[in-house]
Design an enzyme around this catalytic site. Structure first.
Site, short mmCIF file in Angstrom:
data_model
loop_
_atom_site.label_atom_id
_atom_site.label_comp_id
_atom_site.label_asym_id
_atom_site.label_seq_id
_atom_site.Cartn_x
_atom_site.Cartn_y
_atom_site.Cartn_z
N SER A 308 0.82 -1.22 0.00
CA SER A 308 0.00 0.00 0.00
C SER A 308 0.86 1.27 0.00
O SER A 308 1.55 1.54 -0.97
CB SER A 308 -0.95 -0.05 1.20
OG SER A 308 -1.93 0.94 1.11
N ASP A 319 9.92 5.37 -10.04
CA ASP A 319 9.46 5.96 -11.30
C ASP A 319 10.12 7.30 -11.59
O ASP A 319 10.34 7.65 -12.76
CB ASP A 319 7.95 6.14 -11.28
CG ASP A 319 7.20 4.83 -11.55
OD1 ASP A 319 7.87 3.83 -11.85
OD2 ASP A 319 5.97 4.84 -11.48
N LYS A 333 -0.51 -4.16 -3.40
CA LYS A 333 -1.82 -3.62 -3.02
C LYS A 333 -1.95 -2.21 -3.59
O LYS A 333 -1.43 -1.25 -3.04
CB LYS A 333 -2.02 -3.59 -1.51
CG LYS A 333 -3.38 -3.06 -1.08
CD LYS A 333 -3.53 -3.07 0.44
CE LYS A 333 -4.90 -2.56 0.85
NZ LYS A 333 -5.09 -1.12 0.64
#
Length: 567
Positions: A308, A319, A333
């Site tokens: 999460s 990223d 998740k």
């Protein structure tokens, strides 16, 4: 038909008519209510009304005809929870008694429950405690077996019953009776309830070579500001590299994840987007402030239990090519939940959206029911994985979790160590050691030496621990199969010889794997005196993840190469 039968038949007709009338009234109300929801299709409206009508019919029939008395409330809650469970593991209904427990568990001010319980050999045993918590102050210890609270026996009631009995208004007290195996007697403690703050950060410090370390356990209130304060302090102490440890961090508040990214990423950079059916749940979260440090080299540690919010932080920094991710693939998740209040002081936590990190990927694992999604469970094949690009042009994939840039393989835990852990031998020895030694060296310096290890070997003999290695278990499976096939007599001699050899090998393993067993003993003993923080500090001396992270950070060329696109 007798008068009695006539009366019974008439009463049944009246009850049936009354039941039908109630059912139709409820159905009419449902139709009226669903008419207000413009966002739901007409087909869904009809399906809702039809199936609620069926449900009410079933409940009425059970109420009228089932042989025993039923509890409509319990049946309805069972139906609701089963329905939600079929959607995903995170959409959950909370009745009036459960909502307070949920609230406590999702705030850092988590009430007065400061122990972790586990059922061991049919006893409810304290397996972990919070430093300076009310139970610790009262004199309770890890290893104590809970017998009663305020005179009410809880031995066979389960952990939830004990947690509930321990809960209450701060300032009030309760009496807890326990059996302490190391003393061999029952003991009673008076515990004063108080608010307990579960730390987001159990430890931060300099690991040497100017490498700073921050361990983040959860993303509850103030996690972002606490990481910032720890980061600032480490910078003042000379930190030039950072390890952010998110291993075993199951997540928490999305906003706190954004706050942590904000420390390392420039202002107005999109870091996570949520997309769902409801318009107000669709949001793009951006960094709000200039970065405190946009250049310090960072390694983020993740493992299969990082989920999460941990995946938002690690995936976003990956990223944006702002950090190197080291460890194992995270849990996967990518869903966002929101708690909605409902009638009768109940609530429902609903998955309202999915989140997407800057490259555009969602880390949600495709399958999560009854599977370990990270070890031997469902894996997204390369042929189905979609490629995305990081800020620098590196290729990353949506494989159900954040895949590390540098993988740390699973540790090969010796069979004998697993057996000792599973049979509670190491746990029990640490309790025995604590009973005999009032103090030990500081957490950072304590080690199990030869004398302590020999004491452990004597402890195993004295207490006659019976533990089986994996090879022994496989041998017993072979024996059972042979007996079922009526062929055991033909292999019995070989079986007996192999069994004896495995017993000898197990004894030798206590010497062969002394180093690994000693480390496990060291950390378990340290936790009795310095709790989980001390255990963490001690473990950093032999942490393969930390070693790999430092190897990356202290080699600028390697760090840069990892964050550069492959040519």
């Amino acid at each position: 038909m007798t008068p009695a039968e006539t009366h019974q038949h008439a009463s049944a007709n009246v009850n049936r008519q009354f039941g039908n009338m109630k059912k139709h009234i409820i159905t009419a109300i449902i139709i009226a209510i669903t008419g207000f929801f413009s966002g739901i299709s007409a087909q869904n409206d009809f399906e809702i009304v039809k199936n609620v009508d069926i449900f009410i019919s079933v409940l009425n029939e059970l109420n009228e005809k089932y042989a025993d008395e039923i509890s409509p409330g319990e049946l309805t809650q069972t139906a609701i929870k089963a329905m939600l469970k079929s959607l995903d593991p995170y959409t959950v209904y909370y009745n009036e008694g459960e909502i307070e427990t949920y609230r406590m568990r999702n705030t850092s001010e988590s009430g007065d429950v400061d122990v972790t319980l586990k059922e061991i050999n049919k006893h409810l045993v304290i397996t972990d405690m919070l430093k300076d918590g009310p139970s610790t102050k009262a004199g309770l210890r890890v290893g104590d077996q809970i017998l009663s609270i305020n005179g009410q026996s809880l031995e066979s009631r389960g952990t939830d019953a004990v947690y509930l009995a321990m809960s209450g208004q701060p300032g009030t007290t309760y009496s807890m009776e326990v059996f302490r195996p190391t003393d061999g007697k029952n003991m009673t403690f008076k515990v004063k309830r108080e608010k307990v703050k579960q730390p987001n950060i159990p430890y931060s410090g300099i690991l040497g070579d100017k490498v700073g370390y921050i361990k983040l356990n959860q993303f509850l209130e103030k996690a972002g500001s606490e990481v910032y304060e720890a980061f600032k302090k480490l910078k003042e102490e000379g930190m030039e590299y950072l390890i952010l440890d998110l291993r075993d961090n199951g997540g928490g508040l999305l906003g706190e994840a954004v706050n942590i990214i904000d420390i390392f990423v420039d202002k107005d950079i999109p870091v996570v987007e949520t997309k769902g059916k409801i318009a107000e749940m669709n949001n793009i979260y951006k960094t709000r402030n200039p970065a405190s440090d946009a250049n310090i080299p960072i390694v983020v540690l993740v493992n299969e239990h990082s989920a999460s919010a941990s995946e938002i932080v690690s995936g976003t920094l990956q990223d944006l090519d702002r950090a190197v991710i080291v460890g194992q693939k995270s849990f996967g998740k990518g869903l966002v939940q929101k708690v909605f209040p409902m009638d009768y002081n109940t609530s429902m936590k609903v998955t309202v959206s999915k989140y997407y990190i800057p490259s555009g990927r969602c880390v949600q694992n495709i399958e999560y029911f009854d599977r370990d999604t990270t070890k031997g469970g469902y894996k997204i094949p390369d042929s189905l994985a979609v490629a995305y690009k990081t800020k620098n042009g590196r290729t990353v994939y949506d494989k159900g979790g954040v895949e590390p840039d540098v993988a740390v393989p699973d540790e090969n835990v010796p069979d004998i160590l697993n057996a000792l852990i599973n049979e509670q031998a190491i746990f029990d020895f640490a309790n025995d050691f604590r009973a005999k030694h009032e103090t030990i060296a500081e957490a950072d310096n304590f080690v199990v030496n030869d004398a302590i290890y020999n004491d452990f070997l004597q402890f195993l003999k004295k207490n006659k621990y019976s533990y089986s290695t994996l090879l022994e278990e496989k041998l017993e499976e072979l024996k059972t199969a042979a007996e079922d096939d009526n062929s055991f007599s033909s292999i019995q001699t070989a079986y007996n010889q192999l069994k004896t050899q495995l017993e000898n090998l197990k004894t030798q393993d206590l010497t062969t794997h002394k180093a690994e067993i000693s480390r496990a003993l060291t950390q378990e003993i340290v936790s009795r005196y310095y709790f989980n923080t001390g255990k963490l500090i001690n473990s950093l001396h032999h942490d393969r993840y930390i070693d790999e992270a430092k190897s990356v950070l202290l080699n600028p060329n390697r760090y840069k190469a990892i964050l550069s696109p492959k040519r």
